[in-house]
Design a protein around this motif. Structure first.
Motif, PDB file in Angstrom:
ATOM      1  N   GLY A   1      95.008 -64.006  30.307  1.00 28.85           N
ATOM      2  CA  GLY A   1      94.199 -65.066  29.718  1.00 28.85           C
ATOM      3  C   GLY A   1      93.291 -64.626  28.588  1.00 28.85           C
ATOM      4  O   GLY A   1      92.359 -65.345  28.238  1.00 28.85           O
TER       5      GLY A   1
ATOM      6  N   LEU B   1      98.586 -63.457  37.497  1.00 29.74           N
ATOM      7  CA  LEU B   1      97.766 -63.970  36.410  1.00 29.74           C
ATOM      8  C   LEU B   1      96.478 -63.166  36.322  1.00 29.74           C
ATOM      9  O   LEU B   1      95.827 -62.917  37.344  1.00 29.74           O
ATOM     10  CB  LEU B   1      97.460 -65.448  36.621  1.00 29.74           C
TER      11      LEU B   1
ATOM     12  N   SER C   1      92.827 -63.209  34.707  1.00 32.87           N
ATOM     13  CA  SER C   1      91.897 -64.132  34.083  1.00 32.87           C
ATOM     14  C   SER C   1      90.533 -63.521  33.850  1.00 32.87           C
ATOM     15  O   SER C   1      89.818 -63.195  34.796  1.00 32.87           O
ATOM     16  CB  SER C   1      91.735 -65.388  34.944  1.00 32.87           C
TER      17      SER C   1
ATOM     18  N   ILE D   1      88.078 -70.747  33.404  1.00 33.98           N
ATOM     19  CA  ILE D   1      89.373 -70.248  32.953  1.00 33.98           C
ATOM     20  C   ILE D   1      89.494 -70.318  31.422  1.00 33.98           C
ATOM     21  O   ILE D   1      89.080 -71.300  30.807  1.00 33.98           O
ATOM     22  CB  ILE D   1      90.501 -71.072  33.626  1.00 33.98           C
TER      23      ILE D   1
ATOM     24  N   LEU E   1      95.174 -69.423  29.067  1.00 37.89           N
ATOM     25  CA  LEU E   1      95.805 -69.341  30.386  1.00 37.89           C
ATOM     26  C   LEU E   1      96.026 -70.738  30.955  1.00 37.89           C
ATOM     27  O   LEU E   1      97.080 -71.031  31.517  1.00 37.89           O
ATOM     28  CB  LEU E   1      94.960 -68.486  31.329  1.00 37.89           C
ATOM     29  N   LYS E   2      95.050 -71.615  30.787  1.00 35.43           N
ATOM     30  CA  LYS E   2      95.204 -72.998  31.252  1.00 35.43           C
ATOM     31  C   LYS E   2      96.362 -73.674  30.523  1.00 35.43           C
ATOM     32  O   LYS E   2      97.158 -74.397  31.123  1.00 35.43           O
ATOM     33  CB  LYS E   2      93.898 -73.776  31.041  1.00 35.43           C
TER      34      LYS E   2
ATOM     35  N   ILE F   1      99.614 -72.577  32.015  1.00 36.56           N
ATOM     36  CA  ILE F   1      99.817 -73.276  33.291  1.00 36.56           C
ATOM     37  C   ILE F   1     100.284 -74.698  33.028  1.00 36.56           C
ATOM     38  O   ILE F   1     101.206 -75.201  33.698  1.00 36.56           O
ATOM     39  CB  ILE F   1      98.531 -73.246  34.136  1.00 36.56           C
TER      40      ILE F   1
ATOM     41  N   VAL G   1      96.110 -64.165  41.522  1.00 35.81           N
ATOM     42  CA  VAL G   1      95.205 -64.213  40.375  1.00 35.81           C
ATOM     43  C   VAL G   1      94.165 -63.114  40.541  1.00 35.81           C
ATOM     44  O   VAL G   1      93.510 -63.027  41.580  1.00 35.81           O
ATOM     45  CB  VAL G   1      94.508 -65.584  40.262  1.00 35.81           C
TER      46      VAL G   1
ATOM     47  N   GLN H   1      88.731 -67.077  38.124  1.00 35.88           N
ATOM     48  CA  GLN H   1      89.893 -66.810  38.970  1.00 35.88           C
ATOM     49  C   GLN H   1      90.076 -67.920  40.006  1.00 35.88           C
ATOM     50  O   GLN H   1      91.211 -68.337  40.278  1.00 35.88           O
ATOM     51  CB  GLN H   1      89.757 -65.435  39.604  1.00 35.88           C
TER      52      GLN H   1
ATOM     53  N   ASP I   1      89.142 -71.068  39.565  1.00 35.94           N
ATOM     54  CA  ASP I   1      89.652 -72.212  38.802  1.00 35.94           C
ATOM     55  C   ASP I   1      91.134 -72.033  38.471  1.00 35.94           C
ATOM     56  O   ASP I   1      91.911 -72.993  38.488  1.00 35.94           O
ATOM     57  CB  ASP I   1      88.852 -72.417  37.515  1.00 35.94           C
ATOM     58  N   THR I   2      91.533 -70.810  38.179  1.00 33.26           N
ATOM     59  CA  THR I   2      92.938 -70.524  37.878  1.00 33.26           C
ATOM     60  C   THR I   2      93.804 -70.767  39.108  1.00 33.26           C
ATOM     61  O   THR I   2      94.878 -71.376  39.014  1.00 33.26           O
ATOM     62  CB  THR I   2      93.104 -69.076  37.368  1.00 33.26           C
TER      63      THR I   2
END
Length: 187
Positions: free
Chosen positions: A10, A76, A78, A85, A89-90, A93, A112, A126, A128-129
């Motif tokens: 990320g 992932l 992050s 995040i 990275l978002k 996703i 993550v 992390q 939130d990811t």
């Protein structure tokens, strides 16, 4: 049985500590596991249904989806940007969550991890990811976590692969994710 783990980072910064952590994961992967670092996130356009059209998906997004389809699991990395995040990275996703109901995560195991300058190592980002990737269809392995605080000082002169404590923790993360992915592949 070989397991392919796709690593997404990320942070786009060349000297990113999270990228270095991902590079360490590639080197520390156990026998039977291949960690592949995807390098094209900077080129993936922001998700927009108007450009997500079968046969006309932008090439960088199609490459991301193809790499994800070929993966047995995801790792992932992050960092934490303003307590959450990072957009890159978002965005990955979001692309991998589509087409709706048939996204690339498809119940595959996801872990993550990451590092950040703050005292908690990016825990909020992390978390939130994990939430986003779980909603997007990934099978988040909640008990695989690694949040390394103080990245700017800890990794100022040491690559994560050369930090014995971090290398041991990351090796454990990859081995455990490999185990979950192996179970899924065998099923």
């Amino acid at each position: 049985m070989s397991v392919r783990i796709l690593a997404l980072v990320g942070s786009l910064r060349a000297g990113s500590h999270n990228r270095q952590l991902a590079e360490a994961a590639v080197k520390l992967a156990p026998a039977g596991a291949e960690v592949v670092l995807f390098d094209g996130l900077a080129d993936v356009p922001f998700y927009n249904e108007d450009i997500d059209v079968e046969g006309a998906v932008p090439a960088p997004a199609a490459e991301l989806r193809a790499a994800a389809q070929g993966a047995d699991a995801f790792l992932l990395f992050s960092p934490e940007y303003n307590g959450t995040i990072p957009a890159v990275l978002k965005n990955a996703i979001d692309w991998l969550s589509r087409p709706y109901g048939a996204g690339a995560f498809g119940g595959k195991p996801v872990a993550v991890v990451g590092t950040a300058f703050g005292q908690y190592g990016g825990v909020w980002a992390q978390d939130d990811t994990r939430k986003a990737v779980g909603i997007a269809g990934g099978r988040v392995i909640e008990d695989i976590k690694l949040s390394i605080p103080g990245s700017v000082t800890r990794f100022a002169e040491t690559h994560p692969v050369d930090d014995a404590e971090v290398a041991a923790q990351l090796t454990e993360v990859v081995a455990r994710l490999h185990g979950h992915a192996g179970e899924a592949v065998a099923a």
